[in-house]
Structure formats: C-alpha cells, structure tokens
Design a protein around this motif. Structure first.
Motif, mmCIF file in Angstrom:
data_model
loop_
_atom_site.group_PDB
_atom_site.id
_atom_site.type_symbol
_atom_site.label_atom_id
_atom_site.label_comp_id
_atom_site.label_asym_id
_atom_site.label_seq_id
_atom_site.Cartn_x
_atom_site.Cartn_y
_atom_site.Cartn_z
ATOM 1 N N TRP A 122 0.836 -1.204 0.000
ATOM 2 C CA TRP A 122 0.000 0.000 0.000
ATOM 3 C C TRP A 122 0.866 1.249 0.000
ATOM 4 C CZ3 TRP A 122 -3.746 -1.762 4.463
ATOM 5 C CH2 TRP A 122 -4.677 -2.673 3.941
ATOM 6 N N ARG B 278 -4.837 8.350 5.263
ATOM 7 C CA ARG B 278 -5.663 7.503 4.395
ATOM 8 C C ARG B 278 -5.319 6.027 4.501
ATOM 9 N NH1 ARG B 278 -10.222 9.860 2.562
ATOM 10 N NH2 ARG B 278 -9.810 12.074 2.300
ATOM 11 N N LEU B 279 -4.078 5.691 4.874
ATOM 12 C CA LEU B 279 -3.676 4.287 4.886
ATOM 13 C C LEU B 279 -3.319 3.799 6.289
ATOM 14 C CD1 LEU B 279 -1.407 4.202 1.712
ATOM 15 C CD2 LEU B 279 -3.761 3.466 1.920
ATOM 16 N N ARG C 115 -0.655 12.345 4.249
ATOM 17 C CA ARG C 115 -1.841 11.701 3.678
ATOM 18 C C ARG C 115 -1.736 10.181 3.735
ATOM 19 N NH1 ARG C 115 -5.379 15.344 2.305
ATOM 20 N NH2 ARG C 115 -4.570 17.324 1.553
ATOM 21 N N GLN C 116 -0.507 9.666 3.638
ATOM 22 C CA GLN C 116 -0.347 8.222 3.829
ATOM 23 C C GLN C 116 -0.819 7.829 5.227
ATOM 24 O OE1 GLN C 116 3.560 6.652 2.907
ATOM 25 N NE2 GLN C 116 3.792 8.043 1.201
ATOM 26 N N ALA D 93 1.021 4.143 -2.683
ATOM 27 C CA ALA D 93 0.784 5.543 -2.304
ATOM 28 C C ALA D 93 1.927 6.435 -2.786
ATOM 29 C CB ALA D 93 0.635 5.644 -0.782
ATOM 30 N N ARG D 94 3.162 5.938 -2.665
ATOM 31 C CA ARG D 94 4.300 6.746 -3.110
ATOM 32 C C ARG D 94 4.264 6.923 -4.620
ATOM 33 N NH1 ARG D 94 9.029 3.549 -1.029
ATOM 34 N NH2 ARG D 94 10.304 4.969 -2.246
ATOM 35 N N ALA E 288 1.684 10.506 -2.863
ATOM 36 C CA ALA E 288 1.061 10.882 -1.598
ATOM 37 C C ALA E 288 2.103 11.396 -0.622
ATOM 38 C CB ALA E 288 0.347 9.671 -0.993
#
Lengths: 259, 238
Positions: A145, A162-163, A158-159, A149-150, A154
């Motif tokens: 994930w 959101r994660l 935000r990582q 994201a990277r 992101a």
C-alpha cells in the motif's frame, strides 16, 4: 439469544460453587456471606449502591475517554514524528515500570480527594495499552500500500491519514478492549487511597464496620458494571471496524449442524 | 538494445543502471528503453531483478548508478492492494484522495461500468471475486491517467479463464499507453506484448525476442502464437 443462555448458565454455575463453598466450610456470614445474603444486601442498599456506582462509573468513563484520546494521540505522534519516536518511546516504556498503585497516594495528594485523582489514575492505566496497540498497528501497514501511495505521489501526512490510520484501527480496537477491562482498576484503586464517594470508598467503609455483605454487594455491582462496559465497547468497536473479520467467530458459526 | 532510430520515441529510457539487492549486484550497466505507446513484456527467472527494474522505473527504489528518464508512471502490483475498508468507487479514486485532490467520481463510475462493475460500486473488496478485485485495481490504475503503466504480474493470482478475460480487458483499456508488464507466463507475454524481452544472468541483461506479426491481444489458437510460446518456454527452461 444462545449467547445470553450461555451467560446465564455460567452465572448460575458460579453462584452454585459459591453457595457450595459457604455450605461446605460453614463460613460465618461476616467472613463469607452466601449469594442470597449478598442479593439481600444489594436489594437493601440499592439507593446507596447506585449513587456510589454513579461516581465510579463517571470516573471510569472520563478516564476511558481521556486515556484513549491521549493514548491515540501519543501513538500518532511517535508514529509520524521521527524524533518523537526516538526520544519519547523509551520514556513511555519506562513510565510503565512505575506501578500506578505506588503513585496513587501522591496523585491524591496532588489532585485532592475528589474525582480528579481517580480519573488521572484511570488515564494512567488506560493510555499505555492504547498507545502500544495503536502504534503497533500504525507501524505494520502493508508495504505494498505504501509503495502504491508513493507511486501516486502521496505525502507522508496523507499516507498516515488515508492508509496507516485506517489500517491500524483493528489493532487500536484491541488496545481499547484491554483498556476498558483495566479501567475500573484505576478508578477503584484511587478510591481506596482516599475518596469520599465511589464503590471503592464504599467497600473500604463497609470493611471497617464489618459489613461484609455490603462489600460483596458493591463488588457485584462493580463487576456487573465492568462487564456491561466491556461488552458495550466491544460491540461498538466491531461496528466501527466492520471490515475486520473475526475468523474465530466465523469458524464458530460455520460449525456443522447436527442432523 | 543498440542505438535507436531517430524516429522512435521512447517513454522510458534507462542508461547504465546499476542496482544491488541484499549486497549482491542484480544488474550493472543495464540499458532499457520502452517505446512509447507499446506494450513491452518482460520475462525471466525468479530473482533475476524484474521487479527491481520495475521499482526503479516507478521511482520506488533508487539506482546506485546510471540515469532513469521516464514520464509519469502508474504502478500496479502483484496483489490488487485494494483497501478493505473502502468500496470499489473509493478504491478507484484512491490516487486523488492520497494527493488531497477532488476525486472525479463521474469518471470512476464510467470506468467501473466499462469493466462491468456498474453494480459493484458500493461493494467492499471482501465481497468481490478475485477477477472483480483485479478489475477495480485496473480502474484505480487508469484513474491515474499516466502515460506509462508498470504492471508486476497483475494477473498471476487469477485462474486461467479469468486471466484470459482480464488480459483482453487490460489490452483494451490501456491501449495507447506505454506498458511494461512483468510476467512469468510466456503465453501472456505473447498475447499482449508488442515487444517481448527476456531478462537473464547476473548481472542481468535484456534480450529482445521476436513476436508473431499480429496485433495484440493475439488469439491463443493462432499457430504462430503457439509456436512462439513453445520456443519461448524452451528458451526460458534452458
């Protein structure tokens, strides 16, 4: 319904064992009162028990709310801010080497005989399991994930939002369950050290006057309160984290039905 | 891969890249070029460095030496990487969410309908089949709208029938983009690839293989495809 039946069977079994011990040892009522004597005490002191239970419940709930918030916040800080992780994590671990019971008198000295010292005690007991479990969850986000994201550009913030945080919620829920189970300890210990209200205070007071049936009555109310609180929180957490499948319960539901 | 003719446009151009994994060099002085708008399929034994090359292009790992030039890249991994707490629609717009942009839900709905998931918009990943989950992941990749798409064995977890359908779908939806597809399946490479490369050795080198003279996605019953598959399998097993 089945679960309620099981609970009733377990409760009845425990009461029978209790009564059997009383009958077998011939214990005097001022040493170990039987279930009936305790039930009579609960019925006879309902108003008294309820008013003290209200104080203790307020302490537990306040401690739980503040402790969970503080625990979640410190987990987020040590997960997101690198220097905090390096410097704060050892402090948190070291803080748990000091038994809360040992500093209870000091807290009463500092915060007085009122509710504040008991809430502080509950917070101290609660926040660490929440921090430990939530931080553990935050640090175990699926690397796939994070790669995704990277590649999507992101930011770290935000990582996290959101994660990492949603992914850590099941772990955080485990910490909250432990916290809910230990929260009453903090409140009652605080009341033992010095208080003017609460179930712990009532028990101490009854103990000094050899009202053993009232001690047990307070204990029963405290246990009932702790159980209701735990199952309520457990239920709420399951609703809040619906994607976390409980494989043990599912296995239970899928048990073959007898023909 | 030699000097390119001047009229060929490269979307990805890697020169003299060096990368090691766990102390051992994977490749050294590696040149890779992906022609714009074409599918390049990359085969090779496990551990040769295919995924490392993909991660290098995606910017997830840096090279020890060399130069990587690439356009904006979308990345699709081995597992679907769907978020279990988010429904199909929210998973599809993850990129916008992660960048703090306003998600284009209309486009996401349209693309999900395109891949046959118009009724699964609100479904959580746990309620979807493997093929459906992979389709959501494909839409999430398309939502990024990047000219270069990197895919690391995206269909390897699907059964043969579902994989076949997923390949057709990906070929249709990703037409016109520069795609690098890492795969273990020679037939998949020969169905989808405009170019097929095999990566072997340590330090690893790329070798370009001939592909049947048909437009992808190629028919698996075509004798030329089947013959090429046999040759490729024999070459990989050697």
């Amino acid at each position: 319904m089945k679960a309620a039946l099981r609970m009733a069977v377990v409760a009845a079994g425990l009461l029978l064992v209790w009564q059997a011990v009383v009958s077998a040892t011939g214990a005097q009522p001022f040493i170990l009162p039987g279930p009936l004597a305790v039930a009579a005490a609960v019925a006879g002191h309902t108003g008294l028990l309820l008013s003290h239970a209200g104080t203790t419940l307020a302490e537990i709930l306040l401690g739980l709310g503040l402790g969970a918030a503080l625990g979640a916040f410190s987990a987020l800080v040590i997960a997101h801010v690198r220097p905090a992780r390096l410097w704060l994590l050892p402090v948190l671990v070291a803080s748990q080497a000091v038994p809360v019971f040992a500093i209870a008198p000091v807290l009463v000295l500092w915060l007085g005989y009122g509710m504040a010292s008991k809430v502080a005690m509950a917070v101290l007991i609660i926040f660490f399991p929440v921090t430990a479990a939530f931080y553990d969850g935050l640090s175990r986000t699926d690397p796939g994930w994070l790669d995704l994201a990277r590649s999507m550009g992101a930011s770290r913030w935000r990582q996290l939002l959101r994660l990492r945080i949603p992914a850590a919620l099941p772990a955080c829920a485990s910490g909250l369950r432990v916290a809910t189970a230990v929260a009453p300890i903090g409140a009652v210990v605080g009341e033992w050290v010095g208080a003017s209200a609460g179930l712990g205070y009532l028990m101490l007071h009854a103990n000094a006057r050899m009202q053993v049936d009232l001690i047990f009555a307070a204990l029963v109310v405290l246990a009932a309160m702790a159980l209701i609180l735990y199952f309520t929180v457990d239920r709420l957490l399951r609703l809040a984290v619906p994607w976390q499948v409980d494989t043990l319960w599912r296995e239970h539901e899928k048990e073959p039905v007898e023909p | 891969m030699g000097e390119a003719a001047p009229d060929i446009e490269f979307a990805v151009d890697i020169r003299g890249a060096a990368l090691s994994y766990g102390g051992a060099p994977l490749f050294d002085e590696l040149d890779v070029r992906l022609e714009a708008g074409l599918w390049t399929c990359l085969l090779g034994p496990s551990g040769v460095g295919k995924t490392s090359l993909l991660r290098l292009i995606a910017g997830l790992d840096g090279a020890a030496a060399g130069r990587v030039r690439t356009g904006p890249v979308a990345y699709m991994g081995q597992s679907d990487l769907l978020l279990p707490w988010a429904n199909s629609l929210e998973n599809a717009v993850l990129g916008a969410r992660l960048r703090g942009e306003r998600p284009d839900f209309d486009r996401a709905r349209r693309l999900l309908a395109d891949v046959g998931l118009e009724h699964g918009l609100q479904a959580l990943p746990a309620t979807l089949s493997g093929g459906e989950r992979q389709r959501v992941a494909l839409v999430r990749t398309l939502m990024e709208d990047r000219p270069v798409v990197l895919m690391d064995e995206p269909f390897s977890s699907l059964d043969a029938i579902t994989r076949h359908a997923a390949q057709d779908l990906a070929a249709r939806m990703l037409a016109g983009r520069t795609v690098l597809l890492v795969t273990h399946d020679p037939l998949e490479a020969l169905r989808l690839g405009d170019r097929v490369h095999v990566m072997t050795g340590r330090p690893a080198a790329l070798e370009s293989l001939p592909v049947p003279d048909l437009a992808p996605p190629r028919d698996v019953r075509d004798p030329a495809v089947l013959a090429a598959q046999g040759d490729l399998l024999a070459r990989l097993a050697a």
